[in-house]
Design a protein around this motif. Structure first.
Motif, short mmCIF file in Angstrom:
data_model
loop_
_atom_site.label_atom_id
_atom_site.label_comp_id
_atom_site.label_asym_id
_atom_site.label_seq_id
_atom_site.Cartn_x
_atom_site.Cartn_y
_atom_site.Cartn_z
N ASP A 1 53.69 24.64 83.99
CA ASP A 1 52.97 23.69 84.98
C ASP A 1 51.46 23.94 84.60
O ASP A 1 50.52 23.73 85.51
CB ASP A 1 53.23 24.75 86.27
CG ASP A 1 52.67 26.15 86.19
OD1 ASP A 1 52.47 26.73 85.14
OD2 ASP A 1 52.55 26.78 87.32
N LEU A 2 50.97 24.14 83.35
CA LEU A 2 49.85 23.91 82.97
C LEU A 2 49.63 22.76 81.98
O LEU A 2 50.79 22.43 81.12
CB LEU A 2 49.22 25.36 82.21
CG LEU A 2 49.26 26.45 83.36
CD1 LEU A 2 48.58 27.80 82.52
CD2 LEU A 2 48.27 26.23 84.39
N PRO A 3 48.34 22.55 81.85
CA PRO A 3 48.18 21.01 81.04
C PRO A 3 47.81 21.44 79.31
O PRO A 3 47.62 20.60 78.55
CB PRO A 3 47.06 20.44 81.46
CG PRO A 3 46.16 21.55 82.07
CD PRO A 3 47.18 22.57 82.54
N GLY A 4 47.78 22.95 79.07
CA GLY A 4 47.50 23.33 77.82
C GLY A 4 47.80 24.60 77.39
O GLY A 4 48.12 25.39 78.32
N PRO A 5 47.63 25.36 76.31
CA PRO A 5 47.79 26.47 76.10
C PRO A 5 47.20 27.60 76.98
O PRO A 5 46.07 27.54 77.72
CB PRO A 5 47.18 26.81 74.59
CG PRO A 5 47.15 25.48 74.04
CD PRO A 5 46.92 24.47 75.14
N GLY B 1 45.59 27.81 69.72
CA GLY B 1 46.72 28.58 69.10
C GLY B 1 47.07 29.66 69.70
O GLY B 1 47.66 30.59 69.17
N SER B 2 46.90 29.84 71.19
CA SER B 2 47.02 30.88 71.91
C SER B 2 48.34 31.28 71.88
O SER B 2 49.49 30.45 71.94
CB SER B 2 46.94 30.65 73.35
OG SER B 2 47.24 31.67 74.18
N PRO C 1 34.49 28.00 66.82
CA PRO C 1 35.59 28.56 66.25
C PRO C 1 36.58 29.08 67.48
O PRO C 1 37.73 29.44 67.29
CB PRO C 1 35.25 29.45 65.61
CG PRO C 1 33.94 29.25 64.98
CD PRO C 1 33.37 28.35 66.13
N VAL C 2 36.30 29.58 68.53
CA VAL C 2 37.09 29.97 69.63
C VAL C 2 38.05 28.94 70.17
O VAL C 2 39.05 29.45 70.72
CB VAL C 2 36.01 30.74 71.06
CG1 VAL C 2 35.50 29.39 71.76
CG2 VAL C 2 36.94 31.47 71.68
N CYS C 3 37.49 27.65 70.01
CA CYS C 3 38.58 26.69 70.56
C CYS C 3 39.59 26.67 69.78
O CYS C 3 40.85 26.47 70.31
CB CYS C 3 37.85 25.17 70.61
SG CYS C 3 36.61 25.26 71.76
N ALA C 4 39.36 26.86 68.35
CA ALA C 4 40.76 26.72 67.58
C ALA C 4 41.55 28.06 68.04
O ALA C 4 42.92 27.75 67.90
CB ALA C 4 40.28 26.97 66.04
N GLU C 5 41.04 29.26 68.18
CA GLU C 5 41.85 30.23 68.67
C GLU C 5 42.57 29.78 69.90
O GLU C 5 43.68 30.32 70.24
CB GLU C 5 40.94 31.64 68.73
CG GLU C 5 40.45 32.17 67.84
CD GLU C 5 39.42 33.26 67.91
OE1 GLU C 5 39.37 33.90 69.06
OE2 GLU C 5 38.71 33.55 67.02
N MET C 6 41.81 29.42 71.05
CA MET C 6 42.57 28.87 72.25
C MET C 6 43.62 27.99 72.03
O MET C 6 44.92 28.10 72.62
CB MET C 6 41.35 28.36 72.97
CG MET C 6 40.62 29.28 73.76
SD MET C 6 39.17 28.54 74.79
CE MET C 6 38.26 29.83 75.27
#
Length: 284
Positions: free
Chosen positions: A138-142, A130-131, A123-128
């Motif tokens: 310059d970053l590859p994701g949230p 949707g940060s 579940p923490v990945c879903a939160e990440m």
């Protein structure tokens, strides 16, 4: 450079011999095992079954700081953290290193974590994913202000520049202080769901109440070390309201207070603004 010269997997463990013997062969890079004073024969068993693993046997349990010892032992530009019951999906360590090299401000890449044989998304990945901090160009994701150690690839220079995991915060909840210090230093943390970590939780785990008490202990000591006084009071009140685990966490934090106060260095306004955004408040 080959993956072996770029990357080391650092595993910290205590009294999880069976889990380690099963998970260690799954790592696709050299491994440093930091053993936190196990009493179940872990060290001898791993050395016999997996002689290529570099075992750092500590005489006492250093908690998360053991990982800092492991990073120093590794000496590679990147370090992937893993628990004794987790491993990176085939090919994804190399993919993650490529992403890190393509994004020089990225200090921490947090992978997608799939839990158990049924491969449930943590579940923490879903939160990440949707940060509310959005995705920096310059970053590859949230963008993140935290991470999960067993699913994190770390840039060693950034990790060591902010002191790594310290001797005050132990397990669990050790990631918060390190994440705040990386953000303060201008490094980026990001969630990248194109790489995967598998986590099959060990049967040898702390009771939920005791684990929650440990999280409150870490949260309180991190607040003392890095947050304004009013926020420390807010965390203390929240712990008290949370019931027995919170109250136990307060008691367990007390011995660490002198060391936390000696290391007190509140984060700057821009990091506090991001914390407020994550808490659902205004960033102003």
């Amino acid at each position: 450079m080959t993956l072996a010269s770029d990357l080391t997997v650092v595993v910290a463990s205590q009294n999880r011999r069976v889990d380690l013997l099963a998970s260690l062969p799954r790592h696709e890079a050299p491994v440093v095992l930091v053993d936190n004073a196990s009493t179940d024969g872990t060290v001898d068993a791993v050395r016999a079954a997996h002689p290529a693993v570099d075992v750092l046997a500590l005489p006492r349990n250093e908690g998360a700081h053991g990982r800092t010892r492991g990073v120093a032992r590794a000496g590679t530009p990147f370090v992937a953290f893993a628990d004794d019951d987790s491993w990176w999906a085939p090919g994804d360590l190399a993919r993650a290193v490529g992403i890190m090299r393509a994004h020089p401000r990225l200090a921490v890449l947090n992978a997608r974590i799939l839990v158990g044989p049924e491969e449930r998304l943590d579940p923490v990945c879903a939160e990440m994913a949707g940060s509310p901090l959005g995705t920096a160009p310059d970053l590859p994701g949230p963008s993140l202000l935290g991470f999960v150690a067993c699913g994190a690839l770390m840039r060693t220079d950034a990790f060591e520049a902010v002191g790594g995991f310290d001797t005050v915060i132990r397990f669990p909840g050790e990631e918060e202080r390190l994440a705040l210090d990386l953000a303060t230093a201008g490094w980026g943390l990001a969630y990248v769901d194109s790489v995967t970590v598998h986590h099959h939780p060990s049967t040898r785990r702390q009771q939920p109440g005791r684990r929650q008490a440990g999280i409150w202990r870490s949260r309180l000591l991190t607040a003392v070390m890095r947050l304004p006084a009013r926020d420390v009071v807010a965390v203390l009140r929240a712990a008290g309201r949370s019931g027995r685990p919170g109250r136990e966490g307060i008691l367990r934090a007390l011995p660490g207070l002198p060391a936390a106060l000696r290391r007190r260095r509140p984060v700057p306004q821009r990091v506090r603004a991001d914390l407020r955004i994550l808490a659902g408040g205004s960033g102003g």
